[in-house]
Design an enzyme around this catalytic site. Structure first.
Site, PDB file in Angstrom:
ATOM      1  N   PRO A   1       0.777  -1.245   0.000  1.00  0.00           N
ATOM      2  CA  PRO A   1       0.000   0.000   0.000  1.00  0.00           C
ATOM      3  C   PRO A   1       0.806   1.291   0.000  1.00  0.00           C
ATOM      4  O   PRO A   1       0.223   2.368  -0.100  1.00  0.00           O
ATOM      5  CB  PRO A   1      -0.835  -0.117   1.283  1.00  0.00           C
ATOM      6  CG  PRO A   1      -0.007  -0.972   2.179  1.00  0.00           C
ATOM      7  CD  PRO A   1       0.653  -1.974   1.282  1.00  0.00           C
ATOM      8  N   LYS A   2       2.127   1.202   0.107  1.00  0.00           N
ATOM      9  CA  LYS A   2       2.939   2.417   0.093  1.00  0.00           C
ATOM     10  C   LYS A   2       3.901   2.445  -1.087  1.00  0.00           C
ATOM     11  O   LYS A   2       4.978   3.044  -1.015  1.00  0.00           O
ATOM     12  CB  LYS A   2       3.694   2.573   1.419  1.00  0.00           C
ATOM     13  CG  LYS A   2       2.767   2.858   2.595  1.00  0.00           C
ATOM     14  CD  LYS A   2       3.519   3.194   3.858  1.00  0.00           C
ATOM     15  CE  LYS A   2       2.547   3.547   4.987  1.00  0.00           C
ATOM     16  NZ  LYS A   2       3.256   3.888   6.241  1.00  0.00           N
ATOM     17  N   ASN A   3       3.467   1.839  -2.169  1.00  0.00           N
ATOM     18  CA  ASN A   3       4.267   1.799  -3.385  1.00  0.00           C
ATOM     19  C   ASN A   3       3.822   2.934  -4.311  1.00  0.00           C
ATOM     20  O   ASN A   3       2.685   2.975  -4.765  1.00  0.00           O
ATOM     21  CB  ASN A   3       4.076   0.437  -4.068  1.00  0.00           C
ATOM     22  CG  ASN A   3       4.929   0.269  -5.296  1.00  0.00           C
ATOM     23  OD1 ASN A   3       5.169   1.201  -6.047  1.00  0.00           O
ATOM     24  ND2 ASN A   3       5.387  -0.947  -5.531  1.00  0.00           N
TER      25      ASN A   3
ATOM     26  N   ASP B   1      -4.007   1.569   7.647  1.00  0.00           N
ATOM     27  CA  ASP B   1      -2.960   2.498   8.098  1.00  0.00           C
ATOM     28  C   ASP B   1      -3.478   3.915   7.905  1.00  0.00           C
ATOM     29  O   ASP B   1      -3.473   4.441   6.794  1.00  0.00           O
ATOM     30  CB  ASP B   1      -1.673   2.277   7.303  1.00  0.00           C
ATOM     31  CG  ASP B   1      -0.547   3.226   7.724  1.00  0.00           C
ATOM     32  OD1 ASP B   1      -0.790   4.069   8.613  1.00  0.00           O
ATOM     33  OD2 ASP B   1       0.563   3.134   7.170  1.00  0.00           O
TER      34      ASP B   1
END
Length: 320
Positions: free
Chosen positions: A108-110, A141
């Site tokens: 999810p943080k790409n 998050d």
């Protein structure tokens, strides 16, 4: 042969790739720090170079990008070429959203995944999945800045309801009142509502400021030393004077109630500096000295710097 079984077959062994001559990576005769790729990944990149050179944009080229992305989800070049392929072939838009959605769940943080998703939404003018998808990522998050950035873009690009967004942010803050990202989102929404819609405006309307101050204070009461609502409260006065009687009265009351709260004292210092009178600067010096020596010694150097500035201002006024 199933898709999983096919994934295990090297591209050099696949009949439908027999016409492609892979291109090896050229690092020169004496590479300083060659990357130790695994053999199967190295082969995929060799075939990828070949299709780029031939400018092939096909279903099998799309499958190749998928295979590489599964091994290296952050490869920007492969994601870019995937979009170039999608521009010219027929494909199922829902399947592509499902694809990038699954990638977003696992990584999810790409940057590349969010960038690709934004391209899909914008290119095909379809935001029907976005707010729900982003909300799901934020449930996992709440401080995922990629998700918040995407959310702000969707809201502004498609001119979606900001009233609904305030309700969403309120829910997020009630889940975690220390979530700086959610406080930032609230300020973003308020600014969009009252500043962006009025280009000549330099500050929020006074009635909005007072309403939002009350909102921030409702969270400060639960946790006075939580910096987030204090930062939000301070930001509400961007472009306008802090020297507001109601605000000063509120802060003085809080000063007596929340003994040793550095945030309320810091804000009072800012107000006294703005008033720029001998008596106000004298009070600011007292507060700053207390913060430096007792209340907030961990930031002693900062308060020492502020104290020096305050004393200089005060001396200048006395000499006038």
């Amino acid at each position: 042969m199933s898709d999983d079984e096919l994934d295990e077959v090297p591209f050099s062994k696949r009949p439908d790739w027999a016409d492609v001559v892979p291109i090896e990576q050229d690092d020169g005769p004496n590479p300083i720090c060659p990357i130790a790729y695994k053999d199967d990944f190295k082969e995929k990149l060799n075939y990828f170079r070949a299709i780029i050179k031939s400018n092939e944009k096909s279903s099998r080229a799309l499958e190749l990008t998928d295979s590489i992305i599964q091994d290296c989800p952050s490869n920007y070049t492969v994601w870019y070429y995937r979009r170039e392929i999608l521009k010219v072939i027929d494909f199922d838009l829902q399947e592509e959203f499902d694809y990038v959605g699954a990638m977003g769940e696992s990584d999810p943080k790409n940057y590349q995944i969010w960038n690709h998703r934004r391209w899909l939404v914008e290119t095909y003018n379809d935001n029907s999945r976005e707010l729900e998808f982003i909300a799901e990522r934020l449930q996992e998050d709440g401080k995922n800045y990629h998700a918040w950035g995407q959310r702000q873009w969707v809201l502004t690009h498609f001119k979606l309801s900001l009233t609904d967004e305030l309700a969403f942010v309120d829910k997020m803050l009630k889940t975690d009142h220390r979530n700086n990202s959610a406080w930032n989102q609230r300020y973003f929404v308020i600014a969009q509502q009252y500043l962006s819609s009025t280009p000549s405006a330099t500050s929020l309307p006074q009635d909005v400021i007072k309403k939002e101050v009350d909102y921030a204070v409702s969270f400060i009461k639960y946790s006075p030393n939580n910096e987030s609502p204090w930062s939000y409260l301070r930001g509400l006065y961007n472009g306008t004077s802090l020297n507001d009687e109601d605000l000063i009265k509120l802060l003085v009351e809080m000063k007596g109630k929340y003994i040793g709260c550095a945030h309320v004292l810091s804000l009072l210092i800012d107000i006294y500096v703005e008033q720029n009178k001998p008596e106000s600067l004298t009070e600011a010096v007292k507060i700053c000295t207390s913060l430096m020596n007792n209340i907030d010694q961990i930031h002693r150097n900062y308060w020492q710097y502020r104290l020096s500035s305050l004393e200089s201002k005060l001396n200048s006024l006395k000499q006038q």
